[in-house]
Scaffold this motif. Sequence first.
Motif, PDB file in Angstrom:
ATOM      1  N   ARG A  10       7.429  12.222  15.788  1.00 23.27           N
ATOM      2  CA  ARG A  10       8.451  13.272  15.474  1.00 23.27           C
ATOM      3  C   ARG A  10       9.941  12.791  15.908  1.00 23.27           C
ATOM      4  O   ARG A  10      10.701  13.099  14.946  1.00 23.27           O
ATOM      5  N   VAL A  11       9.924  12.113  16.630  1.00 26.28           N
ATOM      6  CA  VAL A  11      11.570  11.137  17.145  1.00 26.28           C
ATOM      7  C   VAL A  11      11.719  10.498  15.824  1.00 26.28           C
ATOM      8  O   VAL A  11      12.904  10.229  15.454  1.00 26.28           O
ATOM      9  N   HIS A  12      10.736   9.589  15.410  1.00 23.83           N
ATOM     10  CA  HIS A  12      11.059   8.634  14.165  1.00 23.83           C
ATOM     11  C   HIS A  12      11.354   9.461  13.105  1.00 23.83           C
ATOM     12  O   HIS A  12      12.221   8.905  12.129  1.00 23.83           O
ATOM     13  N   MET A  13      10.702  10.387  12.459  1.00 24.63           N
ATOM     14  CA  MET A  13      11.152  11.142  11.334  1.00 24.63           C
ATOM     15  C   MET A  13      12.575  11.788  11.630  1.00 24.63           C
ATOM     16  O   MET A  13      13.255  11.913  10.455  1.00 24.63           O
ATOM     17  N   GLN A  14      12.690  12.512  12.619  1.00 22.44           N
ATOM     18  CA  GLN A  14      13.994  13.044  13.015  1.00 22.44           C
ATOM     19  C   GLN A  14      15.376  11.762  12.781  1.00 22.44           C
ATOM     20  O   GLN A  14      16.435  12.290  12.177  1.00 22.44           O
ATOM     21  N   SER A  15      14.927  10.837  13.176  1.00 24.10           N
ATOM     22  CA  SER A  15      15.850   9.573  13.237  1.00 24.10           C
ATOM     23  C   SER A  15      16.162   9.305  11.837  1.00 24.10           C
ATOM     24  O   SER A  15      17.241   8.613  11.500  1.00 24.10           O
ATOM     25  N   LEU A  16      15.355   9.534  10.770  1.00 22.83           N
ATOM     26  CA  LEU A  16      15.392   9.227   9.164  1.00 22.83           C
ATOM     27  C   LEU A  16      16.304  10.355   9.002  1.00 22.83           C
ATOM     28  O   LEU A  16      16.658  10.388   7.613  1.00 22.83           O
ATOM     29  N   GLY A  17      16.487  11.526   9.507  1.00 22.06           N
ATOM     30  CA  GLY A  17      16.976  12.770   9.105  1.00 22.06           C
ATOM     31  C   GLY A  17      16.140  13.567   8.230  1.00 22.06           C
ATOM     32  O   GLY A  17      16.525  14.619   7.738  1.00 22.06           O
ATOM     33  N   HIS A  18      14.733  13.530   8.875  1.00 24.70           N
ATOM     34  CA  HIS A  18      13.951  14.362   8.090  1.00 24.70           C
ATOM     35  C   HIS A  18      12.933  14.934   9.312  1.00 24.70           C
ATOM     36  O   HIS A  18      11.930  14.630   9.368  1.00 24.70           O
TER      37      HIS A  18
ATOM     38  N   GLU B 144       0.754  -1.354   0.114  1.00 21.22           N
ATOM     39  CA  GLU B 144      -0.102  -0.030  -0.015  1.00 21.22           C
ATOM     40  C   GLU B 144       0.848   1.364   0.039  1.00 21.22           C
ATOM     41  O   GLU B 144       0.328   2.303   0.196  1.00 21.22           O
ATOM     42  N   GLY B 145       2.135   1.158  -0.095  1.00 21.04           N
ATOM     43  CA  GLY B 145       3.109   2.233  -0.228  1.00 21.04           C
ATOM     44  C   GLY B 145       3.444   2.803   1.165  1.00 21.04           C
ATOM     45  O   GLY B 145       3.966   3.935   1.132  1.00 21.04           O
ATOM     46  N   TRP B 146       3.358   1.784   2.216  1.00 19.73           N
ATOM     47  CA  TRP B 146       3.874   2.445   3.667  1.00 19.73           C
ATOM     48  C   TRP B 146       5.047   2.143   3.943  1.00 19.73           C
ATOM     49  O   TRP B 146       5.504   0.978   3.327  1.00 19.73           O
ATOM     50  N   TYR B 147       5.860   2.807   4.538  1.00 19.68           N
ATOM     51  CA  TYR B 147       7.273   2.430   4.861  1.00 19.68           C
ATOM     52  C   TYR B 147       7.157   2.234   6.209  1.00 19.68           C
ATOM     53  O   TYR B 147       6.488   3.043   6.973  1.00 19.68           O
ATOM     54  N   THR B 148       8.180   1.358   7.007  1.00 21.36           N
ATOM     55  CA  THR B 148       8.230   1.353   8.443  1.00 21.36           C
ATOM     56  C   THR B 148       9.290   1.854   8.871  1.00 21.36           C
ATOM     57  O   THR B 148      10.296   1.685   8.345  1.00 21.36           O
ATOM     58  N   VAL B 149       9.250   2.493   9.977  1.00 17.90           N
ATOM     59  CA  VAL B 149      10.353   3.036  11.002  1.00 17.90           C
ATOM     60  C   VAL B 149      10.136   2.446  12.241  1.00 17.90           C
ATOM     61  O   VAL B 149       9.083   2.648  12.855  1.00 17.90           O
ATOM     62  N   GLU B 150      11.105   1.946  12.798  1.00 16.11           N
ATOM     63  CA  GLU B 150      11.120   1.133  14.072  1.00 16.11           C
ATOM     64  C   GLU B 150      12.423   1.966  14.836  1.00 16.11           C
ATOM     65  O   GLU B 150      13.188   2.237  14.316  1.00 16.11           O
ATOM     66  N   GLY B 151      12.101   2.251  16.314  1.00 13.98           N
ATOM     67  CA  GLY B 151      13.115   2.454  17.116  1.00 13.98           C
ATOM     68  C   GLY B 151      12.716   2.831  18.461  1.00 13.98           C
ATOM     69  O   GLY B 151      11.917   3.305  18.760  1.00 13.98           O
TER      70      GLY B 151
ATOM     71  N   TRP C 135      16.384  12.039  30.108  1.00 13.56           N
ATOM     72  CA  TRP C 135      16.209  12.742  31.478  1.00 13.56           C
ATOM     73  C   TRP C 135      16.826  13.988  31.648  1.00 13.56           C
ATOM     74  O   TRP C 135      16.157  15.186  32.025  1.00 13.56           O
ATOM     75  N   GLU C 136      18.081  14.194  31.284  1.00  9.71           N
ATOM     76  CA  GLU C 136      18.906  15.510  31.534  1.00  9.71           C
ATOM     77  C   GLU C 136      18.189  16.674  30.556  1.00  9.71           C
ATOM     78  O   GLU C 136      18.425  17.772  30.629  1.00  9.71           O
ATOM     79  N   ARG C 137      17.527  16.226  29.367  1.00 14.34           N
ATOM     80  CA  ARG C 137      17.221  17.357  28.415  1.00 14.34           C
ATOM     81  C   ARG C 137      15.780  17.274  28.077  1.00 14.34           C
ATOM     82  O   ARG C 137      15.289  17.724  27.218  1.00 14.34           O
ATOM     83  N   ARG C 138      14.870  16.573  29.204  1.00 12.22           N
ATOM     84  CA  ARG C 138      13.481  16.198  29.292  1.00 12.22           C
ATOM     85  C   ARG C 138      12.818  17.858  28.835  1.00 12.22           C
ATOM     86  O   ARG C 138      13.425  18.733  29.109  1.00 12.22           O
ATOM     87  N   PRO C 139      11.743  17.719  27.865  1.00  9.83           N
ATOM     88  CA  PRO C 139      11.024  16.788  27.412  1.00  9.83           C
ATOM     89  C   PRO C 139      11.391  15.878  26.197  1.00  9.83           C
ATOM     90  O   PRO C 139      10.821  15.364  25.674  1.00  9.83           O
ATOM     91  N   ILE C 140      12.705  16.272  25.918  1.00 10.40           N
ATOM     92  CA  ILE C 140      13.306  15.468  24.505  1.00 10.40           C
ATOM     93  C   ILE C 140      13.291  13.912  24.804  1.00 10.40           C
ATOM     94  O   ILE C 140      13.934  13.555  25.852  1.00 10.40           O
ATOM     95  N   HIS C 141      13.002  13.382  23.668  1.00 10.48           N
ATOM     96  CA  HIS C 141      12.980  11.791  23.721  1.00 10.48           C
ATOM     97  C   HIS C 141      14.072  11.458  22.457  1.00 10.48           C
ATOM     98  O   HIS C 141      14.142  12.150  21.622  1.00 10.48           O
ATOM     99  N   ILE C 142      14.787  10.211  22.797  1.00 15.89           N
ATOM    100  CA  ILE C 142      15.743   9.818  21.992  1.00 15.89           C
ATOM    101  C   ILE C 142      15.499   8.176  21.501  1.00 15.89           C
ATOM    102  O   ILE C 142      14.622   7.684  22.294  1.00 15.89           O
ATOM    103  N   ILE C 143      16.059   8.007  20.573  1.00 23.35           N
ATOM    104  CA  ILE C 143      15.980   6.514  20.109  1.00 23.35           C
ATOM    105  C   ILE C 143      17.327   5.838  20.888  1.00 23.35           C
ATOM    106  O   ILE C 143      18.359   6.373  21.053  1.00 23.35           O
TER     107      ILE C 143
ATOM    108  N   THR D 240       5.309   8.751  23.596  1.00 21.32           N
ATOM    109  CA  THR D 240       5.449  10.480  23.503  1.00 21.32           C
ATOM    110  C   THR D 240       6.453  11.067  22.394  1.00 21.32           C
ATOM    111  O   THR D 240       7.316  10.402  22.369  1.00 21.32           O
ATOM    112  N   HIS D 241       5.753  11.831  21.604  1.00 23.04           N
ATOM    113  CA  HIS D 241       6.711  12.424  20.502  1.00 23.04           C
ATOM    114  C   HIS D 241       7.173  11.539  19.481  1.00 23.04           C
ATOM    115  O   HIS D 241       8.115  11.673  18.675  1.00 23.04           O
TER     116      HIS D 241
END
Length: 238
Positions: free
Chosen positions: A175-183, A118-125, A131-139, A171-172
């Motif tokens: 946003r986190v997944h697309m950032q992890s792809l560089g976009h 169906e043209g969907w791509y999967t991103v997992e992480g 914690w030191e930069r909350r509310p930022i989340h990371i892979i 949470t996020h």
Amino acid sequence: MWCLNNPTPVPAEPLPVITPIYEDEHLLVLDKPSGLLSVPGRGPDKQDCLSKRVQDRYPDALVVHRLDQDTSGLLIMARGIEAQRRISRAFETRQVHKRYVALVAGNPLLTASAPNDEGWYTVEGPILLDWERRPIHIIHPDGKPSRSLWRSLHVGDTASLIELEPFTGRTHQLRVHMQSLGHPMLGDSLYAPPEVLAMSPRLMLHAKSLALAHPFTQEPLAFELPMAWAASAPYQMA
């Protein structure tokens, strides 16, 4: 006599009303604007939120899920404890289907692997709170397993309009997944570099569709709230 030390109190202006796009005795479907908290935050300056505005008009309205402050779009509130329990259970068992649209920097198709039929791509992480930069989340390997689907709708010179579907609800997550792809998403104050943040005055992420079975009748419910965005500047179409 006028006393400077005891001025006449100025009445507080009423909060803007949030009018449901759908309501019945068991649930409300709402259009949350970007910039408004879903629930109260910490501190007196963060008490204005969608849930409070709705509860001022519907005292039985209860929270079942949230959208990030800067995300706009469809959000459900339950009416009463039993409706809250049933709808929350539907979210937990992935019986509520949500889709978003977003504008991201660049063209994620250039580095994407093969899509599904169906043209969907999967991103997992796995996603973890930094914690030191909350509310930022990371892979991070210690994070919670997370999966998102995305597909391209339109590619412009500097940005791409994409559709997203979260399989999990971290949470996020989108946003986190697309950032992890560089976009990263345009206007994202947490995850976009300055030049991408400056491309939009708001986070370009919108909850556009939501579908579930009615918690009491099991009638299929589906809601759409499209957003007129384009992959080329000025991005937000009139």
